[in-house]
Write a protein that holds these residues in place. Structure first.
Motif, PDB file in Angstrom:
ATOM      1  N   UNK A   1      -1.973 -33.456 -12.819  1.00 42.60           N
ATOM      2  CA  UNK A   1      -1.599 -34.526 -13.750  1.00 42.60           C
ATOM      3  C   UNK A   1      -0.117 -34.439 -14.110  1.00 42.60           C
ATOM      4  N   UNK A   2       0.391 -33.219 -14.310  1.00 44.52           N
ATOM      5  CA  UNK A   2       1.806 -33.059 -14.618  1.00 44.52           C
ATOM      6  C   UNK A   2       2.698 -33.462 -13.444  1.00 44.52           C
ATOM      7  N   UNK A   3       2.290 -33.083 -12.238  1.00 45.24           N
ATOM      8  CA  UNK A   3       3.036 -33.454 -11.033  1.00 45.24           C
ATOM      9  C   UNK A   3       3.111 -34.984 -10.928  1.00 45.24           C
ATOM     10  N   UNK A   4       1.963 -35.645 -11.088  1.00 47.15           N
ATOM     11  CA  UNK A   4       1.917 -37.094 -10.945  1.00 47.15           C
ATOM     12  C   UNK A   4       2.710 -37.791 -12.050  1.00 47.15           C
ATOM     13  N   UNK A   5       2.651 -37.258 -13.252  1.00 46.78           N
ATOM     14  CA  UNK A   5       3.406 -37.843 -14.363  1.00 46.78           C
ATOM     15  C   UNK A   5       4.906 -37.771 -14.104  1.00 46.78           C
ATOM     16  N   UNK A   6       5.403 -36.641 -13.630  1.00 49.44           N
ATOM     17  CA  UNK A   6       6.831 -36.504 -13.319  1.00 49.44           C
ATOM     18  C   UNK A   6       7.227 -37.416 -12.156  1.00 49.44           C
ATOM     19  N   UNK A   7       6.267 -37.685 -11.284  1.00 47.75           N
ATOM     20  CA  UNK A   7       6.553 -38.547 -10.142  1.00 47.75           C
ATOM     21  C   UNK A   7       6.637 -40.012 -10.560  1.00 47.75           C
ATOM     22  N   UNK A   8       5.715 -40.444 -11.414  1.00 42.96           N
ATOM     23  CA  UNK A   8       5.658 -41.854 -11.811  1.00 42.96           C
ATOM     24  C   UNK A   8       6.568 -42.188 -12.984  1.00 42.96           C
ATOM     25  N   UNK A   9       6.937 -41.169 -13.778  1.00 47.90           N
ATOM     26  CA  UNK A   9       7.832 -41.390 -14.924  1.00 47.90           C
ATOM     27  C   UNK A   9       8.975 -40.374 -14.852  1.00 47.90           C
ATOM     28  N   UNK A  10       9.815 -40.535 -13.850  1.00 46.30           N
ATOM     29  CA  UNK A  10      10.825 -39.500 -13.590  1.00 46.30           C
ATOM     30  C   UNK A  10      11.938 -39.495 -14.622  1.00 46.30           C
ATOM     31  N   UNK A  11      12.368 -38.293 -14.942  1.00 47.77           N
ATOM     32  CA  UNK A  11      13.595 -38.123 -15.682  1.00 47.77           C
ATOM     33  C   UNK A  11      14.698 -37.827 -14.679  1.00 47.77           C
ATOM     34  N   UNK A  12      15.700 -37.110 -15.109  1.00 47.44           N
ATOM     35  CA  UNK A  12      16.776 -36.749 -14.195  1.00 47.44           C
ATOM     36  C   UNK A  12      16.319 -35.614 -13.286  1.00 47.44           C
ATOM     37  N   UNK A  13      16.349 -35.853 -11.963  1.00 49.12           N
ATOM     38  CA  UNK A  13      16.002 -34.850 -10.952  1.00 49.12           C
ATOM     39  C   UNK A  13      14.679 -34.153 -11.309  1.00 49.12           C
ATOM     40  N   UNK A  14      13.559 -34.881 -11.208  1.00 53.13           N
ATOM     41  CA  UNK A  14      12.266 -34.319 -11.653  1.00 53.13           C
ATOM     42  C   UNK A  14      11.788 -33.133 -10.820  1.00 53.13           C
ATOM     43  N   UNK A  15      12.269 -33.049  -9.576  1.00 53.82           N
ATOM     44  CA  UNK A  15      11.833 -31.962  -8.689  1.00 53.82           C
ATOM     45  C   UNK A  15      13.058 -31.303  -8.057  1.00 53.82           C
ATOM     46  N   UNK A  16      13.801 -30.520  -8.839  1.00 64.62           N
ATOM     47  CA  UNK A  16      15.036 -29.918  -8.310  1.00 64.62           C
ATOM     48  C   UNK A  16      14.769 -29.050  -7.087  1.00 64.62           C
ATOM     49  N   UNK A  17      15.604 -29.270  -6.067  1.00 57.40           N
ATOM     50  CA  UNK A  17      15.454 -28.497  -4.835  1.00 57.40           C
ATOM     51  C   UNK A  17      14.647 -29.213  -3.773  1.00 57.40           C
ATOM     52  N   UNK A  18      13.934 -30.291  -4.164  1.00 52.59           N
ATOM     53  CA  UNK A  18      13.191 -31.097  -3.193  1.00 52.59           C
ATOM     54  C   UNK A  18      14.010 -32.340  -2.874  1.00 52.59           C
ATOM     55  N   UNK A  19      14.172 -32.638  -1.601  1.00 50.40           N
ATOM     56  CA  UNK A  19      15.045 -33.723  -1.168  1.00 50.40           C
ATOM     57  C   UNK A  19      14.632 -35.079  -1.728  1.00 50.40           C
ATOM     58  N   UNK A  20      15.627 -35.897  -2.013  1.00 56.73           N
ATOM     59  CA  UNK A  20      15.369 -37.229  -2.566  1.00 56.73           C
ATOM     60  C   UNK A  20      14.506 -38.093  -1.650  1.00 56.73           C
ATOM     61  N   UNK A  21      14.741 -38.108  -0.325  1.00 54.26           N
ATOM     62  CA  UNK A  21      13.873 -38.936   0.533  1.00 54.26           C
ATOM     63  C   UNK A  21      12.403 -38.553   0.443  1.00 54.26           C
ATOM     64  N   UNK A  22      12.127 -37.252   0.341  1.00 54.75           N
ATOM     65  CA  UNK A  22      10.740 -36.807   0.227  1.00 54.75           C
ATOM     66  C   UNK A  22      10.130 -37.284  -1.089  1.00 54.75           C
ATOM     67  N   UNK A  23      10.871 -37.128  -2.187  1.00 53.97           N
ATOM     68  CA  UNK A  23      10.361 -37.546  -3.493  1.00 53.97           C
ATOM     69  C   UNK A  23      10.175 -39.061  -3.532  1.00 53.97           C
ATOM     70  N   UNK A  24      11.112 -39.806  -2.959  1.00 55.82           N
ATOM     71  CA  UNK A  24      10.986 -41.274  -2.938  1.00 55.82           C
ATOM     72  C   UNK A  24       9.747 -41.703  -2.151  1.00 55.82           C
TER      73      UNK A  24
END
Length: 386
Positions: free
Chosen positions: A37-60
């Motif tokens: 649930x926390x992973x999905x929340x950060x994905x759908x309601x992102x703040x600044x750089x929600x997953x540091x170290x993971x590439x932007x294309x992957x997160x998008x």
């Protein structure tokens, strides 16, 4: 069969199975840190750089998929098929999947009546070439039948060739078999195995990481193999070329500390070259179900000793057999000559010759001894003569 008490976690994991590719360790690390649930929340309601170290294309890519996911519909679809969606923490969740670490499945979509956790504790993977030979298909079916009759579950990937032969062999014995798919459990692949996969769903289990209506890709086939390796006590490869995907399963099994086994084939067959490569490493050669069970089973489940037929002369005492070996194949021979050949005294030799005479191995002609006809055949067989 499931008893996880957080429905939001189940919905979130169902969403993520449509969001994240199987075996994505980047996602696995964030899942371990934040929960589903926390992973999905950060994905759908992102703040600044929600997953540091993971590439932007992957997160998008994750975000695009997550926004279009319909987890409730996916759950309804599998329930209408008589199936279920398992997640870690459920009673039926096989804990050996946790050995995959951050590459552990987010959840498993299941069809079939059996309890996966119970089955996985006593299961063996049988995998191999799609374009197998008749020898490979026969061997796989025979191994699966033997394992099923001993109460073992046969797990494979429902592909053409060795996989299909393994499933059919288990079903023919009235045994247990499970298919791990690289697609949705409502999307039989290959299509030519639709009827087979339907039978497995009725009598066994059909398992997939991907949600309903998902289609296979080459990478998903490869990643599916890690689940087969982790679920089972050991992996047996029956025919595989050097670059076969079934070797990926075997190597994953070895990394996870599972038993890795191979069935040898003709040295001239390219379809056995990959198996022979495994056998030159740490894999164990097996030829029947009993030898597999000896490796993966409980203490004392030993395969019967392998030997040729027992000949009457095999039952002789060593000293008596030694005298029999010294009797020439042709013509009566004096006791003294036999004693010289045997390196013993004439008295000892004569005593053994009388014993052999009473057992029907030799006969006396005047002062000489010779083999009986049956003893001659046995003697030739023993010495490898023609």
């Amino acid at each position: 069969m499931t008893d996880h008490h957080d429905p939001d976690e189940r919905i979130a994991r169902a969403t993520l199975t449509r969001t994240v590719e199987p075996g994505d360790e980047h996602a696995g690390r964030w899942l371990r840190r934040y929960g589903a649930t926390g992973f999905l929340d950060r994905l759908l309601h992102p703040g600044h750089d929600p997953f540091p170290g993971t590439g932007t294309p992957r997160v998008d890519s994750w975000r695009r998929r997550a926004t279009t996911a319909e987890p409730t519909r996916d759950l309804d679809t599998v329930h209408h098929l008589g199936g279920r969606f398992l997640i870690p923490g459920d009673t039926e969740w096989p804990r050996q999947l946790d050995d995959l670490g951050d590459a552990r499945p987010l959840g498993l979509w299941i069809r079939g009546p059996a309890d996966l956790r119970t089955w996985a504790l006593r299961s063996v993977a049988l995998v191999g070439a799609r374009a197998c030979t008749p020898y490979g298909a026969h061997t796989a079916a025979d191994l699966a039948t033997g394992l099923a009759r001993h109460g073992w579950v046969v797990i494979s990937g429902a592909a053409y060739g060795i996989d299909g032969a393994a499933h059919r062999g288990a079903l023919a014995a009235g045994g247990a078999t499970a298919a791990v798919l690289a697609c949705g459990v409502d999307t039989p692949y290959p299509r030519g195995h639709g009827q087979l996969i339907g039978r497995i769903a009725e009598q066994g289990l059909v398992i997939g990481e991907l949600p309903p209506d998902s289609h296979p890709t080459p990478s998903r086939f490869i990643l599916r193999n890690r689940v087969i390796a982790a679920l089972t006590r050991g992996t047996v490869v029956v025919e595989a070329q050097h670059r076969s995907g079934s070797l990926v399963t075997a190597r994953a099994a070895a990394r996870l500390g599972r038993h890795t086994m191979g069935v040898p084939g003709p040295v001239t067959s390219a379809l056995s070259a990959g198996v022979h490569e495994l056998l030159r490493g740490d894999a164990t050669l097996v030829t029947d179900a009993e030898e597999i069970i000896e490796l993966v089973g409980d203490m004392g489940e030993l395969a019967p000793a392998r030997r040729g037929p027992v000949l009457p002369r095999d039952l002789l005492a060593p000293t008596t057999a030694h005298i029999l070996e010294a009797v020439p194949a042709r013509g009566p021979t004096p006791t003294t000559a036999i004693a010289r050949r045997a390196g013993t005294t004439p008295d000892d030799t004569l005593a053994k010759l009388y014993e052999l005479h009473s057992l029907g191995f030799v006969e006396r002609h005047g002062e000489g001894w010779q083999l009986t006809n049956t003893a001659t055949r046995g003697s030739n067989a023993r010495r490898g003569d023609t």
